[in-house]
Design a protein around this motif. Structure first.
Motif, short mmCIF file in Angstrom:
data_model
loop_
_atom_site.label_atom_id
_atom_site.label_comp_id
_atom_site.label_asym_id
_atom_site.label_seq_id
_atom_site.Cartn_x
_atom_site.Cartn_y
_atom_site.Cartn_z
N MET B 297 83.60 50.72 4.32
CA MET B 297 82.66 51.42 5.24
C MET B 297 83.29 52.30 6.28
O MET B 297 84.41 51.62 6.73
N LEU B 298 82.94 53.22 6.52
CA LEU B 298 83.38 54.00 7.50
C LEU B 298 82.43 54.43 8.51
O LEU B 298 81.20 54.85 8.15
N TYR B 299 82.60 54.31 9.86
CA TYR B 299 81.63 54.45 10.85
C TYR B 299 81.96 55.40 11.92
O TYR B 299 82.95 55.31 12.50
N GLY B 300 81.23 56.16 12.40
CA GLY B 300 81.67 57.11 13.57
C GLY B 300 80.34 58.02 13.82
O GLY B 300 79.30 57.98 13.49
#
Lengths: 418, 418
Positions: B297-300
């Motif tokens: 997962m990439l979160y931002g």
């Protein structure tokens, strides 16, 4: 640009097997998307006999002599997957000196000798890449090197050790003790028979050193990381942490404080509403605070043959594409990084577990000017758990000194986050 | 390799301002790390008078004539930040035809005309990059293009619309109604006066189209995305979702099912223990399942001047480095992607909210062979909320038909996850 790139692999353990399988499975897709064909020309093993079956399955050429790889001028990239410091270090150095690019997943080696080896790579205009050395399948190093070039990272935190995260998760969810979960992890081959490297925080500290190099362009020495492992964490701590709304995680953190770097690996309480709190079992995550982007996080598997191999392949592809496009070899970081100035002390709030408390604790804390954020005292008034307000190190030390006179301090942990 | 790269910017709104500030602040760092110097040669505005102050502050040369940019042969990269379809599309096409690389944050345009514009870029051997078009500050497109080349993505899910995620988070945490939170978001300039694009799911659908292109190398048409917005979500739904252990999120998802792609944007229930459940307010995240890496997962931040500008800078740097190293321009995806074969129907479990229920619901459901996983009936027996076991679309339709005869179905939402 149809090109064939020949690779040698040092070692034929689980990750190397994952690499062979991944490269075989993805051969067509890689060729289609990049025009490149990769072939594994030679695999270095201790004994050809032991690895015969694997070699036959994937038509691998085995060798027991490193020199055969070194002297094969067709081999452009050497992938080191034997681990440990010796002879991995010497072999990588020799490969670089023979103008071969090197990809490694060896965190201990890169943390301790990354600068030295990068200097050799620079001298010989070849690349030394090590994406898989930190957080297995998470492309954290390349992200630090691409998305944050024009940004300024102020903090980086990671859950970087899958074994301890698995243990803490199981202690929380299956409500089993540290000793039990360690046995489970060991019998599943998930923790080493000597678990020191994981449970005492060394593995996470090595990975933090590598992260700091890329995030802050600074060299962090192992001695400058404040390291505390998870051996002392009990189910009572986990019980109270949860009651207060937190998860206990082994957190590696580096933070800029007025031009200095604070670096630590320690079990901390993380709010259950923070994304890092949901990183469970063997998963890893890296949380970044930066000026331009703000908060961001990368989450994924921290180990395992297939995710680690995927990161190795990403490195191989990047090196190969650069080989074709450019005469200048890429590096993940330069070899001449300045050392970190170390910030030793941080303001923090703390979780404390007491027994044999001989005083009226709320009144006692009020006298010490401590306003506990959460507080639980056991019925008979001799045990208590609480979380303090933010304290300077001086205030914390003074509190501990006072508390020691009237109770037994069973545990103290930082609460992470503002 | 010391090189100066001249950039033109179309528009001088908040993101363009963020870009100017970011490039100015990071000038030295970029030069040190890449050897490149970037300068903004011209900025296209509607009226020089209106932007005079900003221009003076950053010493920008303003122009109201696009042709002045087109005909300036020193300008290597054009950054389009005016948004909308026209004239952005025509200007990008012309810039590409004049052999200028283009970076854009324009998701509507790239979703609908990305292939056409990429074809023009390919013909002219220049790059068209659009990292900022999906999930603002998250480097999701470059990650899909680098870390997953040798992998096989099977599913991709995203919380891609910050406005609706802010609204759903506030409805959950501040316990305010849809109408109230929409007004709050609008007065904070966070939602448009006509919120259709966000609340009805179009914005997320456009971003999903772009993600599918990079994740599956397939072209997804807007008509093939099953789109449902959040207008019908009430506090009662959120109340029960939380009671059952879920968060309601507007989820964009694409999944491979036996060679076909299922694509949908809809409000779904996500387990509170899944990392996507902790993506709050204006944050975005993309969750990926793939063969080699597994879950990641990439979160931002999904929007905002500074994070979006950071993604634009990443594109600019990548293009500039490639310009110097290679004669072949990079693209984010090729223009000739095959169309998705669409998978229409998925097995799922469902959340249902009923009123005016005239029967003994547990007995009724048992007769329909439904085993509710969670079940709440209101005291007087006319209202109920429950989550079904996994149902095929046929089973779901049959259940709805039967339920309509004995109650009023106020809500039905999919529960996401296996």
């Amino acid at each position: 640009m149809d090109k064939e790139v020949k690779i040698a692999v040092l070692g034929l353990g689980v990750v190397a097997n994952g690499l062979v399988e991944n490269l075989t499975a993805a051969k067509e897709k890689i060729k289609q998307q990049t025009g490149l064909t990769f072939s594994i020309a030679k695999v270095l093993v201790r004994s050809k006999e032991n690895k015969k079956k694997q070699a036959e399955k994937h038509q691998l050429v085995l060798t027991t002599e490193f020199d055969e790889i070194l002297e094969d001028s067709d081999i452009a990239i050497v992938v080191e997957l034997i681990g440990g410091i010796h002879p991995a270090k010497e072999w990588i150095a020799q490969a670089l000196q023979h103008k071969k690019h090197v990809v490694t997943a060896n965190k201990d080696l890169i943390a301790q000798f990354g600068n030295e080896l990068t200097a050799i790579a620079e001298e010989n205009n070849v690349s030394l890449f090590y994406e898989a050395s930190v957080a297995g399948g998470i492309p954290i190093l390349q992200t630090l090197n691409s998305s944050f070039i024009a940004d300024e990272i102020t903090e980086i935190q990671g859950i970087l050790n899958g074994t301890t995260n698995f243990m803490l998760t199981q202690m929380t969810e299956a409500e089993i003790s540290y000793d039990e979960v360690l046995k489970t992890a060991q019998s599943a081959g998930f923790a080493e028979s000597d678990p020191t490297n994981d449970v005492d925080g060394w593995d996470a500290a090595y990975k933090l050193m590598i992260l700091v190099r890329l995030a802050f362009s600074k060299d962090l020495s192992l001695n400058d990381v404040q390291i505390k492992g998870i051996r002392e964490i009990t189910q009572t701590d986990i019980f109270y942490a949860q009651k207060f709304g937190y998860q206990i995680k082994l957190l590696a953190q580096a933070e800029k404080v007025s031009g200095e770097i604070y670096a630590a690996v320690s079990p901390v309480l993380i709010s259950q509403t923070h994304p890092l709190a949901l990183v469970k079992n063997e998963m890893n995550a890296v949380f970044i605070e930066s000026e331009a982007i703000g908060s961001s996080m990368l989450y994924g598997p921290g180990a395992g043959a297939s995710p680690t191999a995927a990161s190795v392949v990403t490195d191989i592809l990047k090196i190969a594409q650069n080989m074709i496009d450019s005469s200048q070899a890429l590096q993940m970081s330069t070899s001449d990084l300045p050392s970190c100035k170390i910030h030793e002390e941080m303001t923090s709030s703390y979780y404390l577990l007491l027994s044999d408390c001989k005083v009226d604790l709320p009144a006692f804390l009020e006298k010490q000017q401590i306003t506990p954020v959460f507080f639980k005292q056991q019925p008979k008034n001799t045990g208590a758990a609480f979380i303090t307000n933010q304290l300077t190190v001086e205030q914390k030390n003074s509190l501990l000194e006072q508390l020691q006179q009237v109770s037994h301090i069973k545990q103290i942990l930082s609460v992470w986050g503002k």
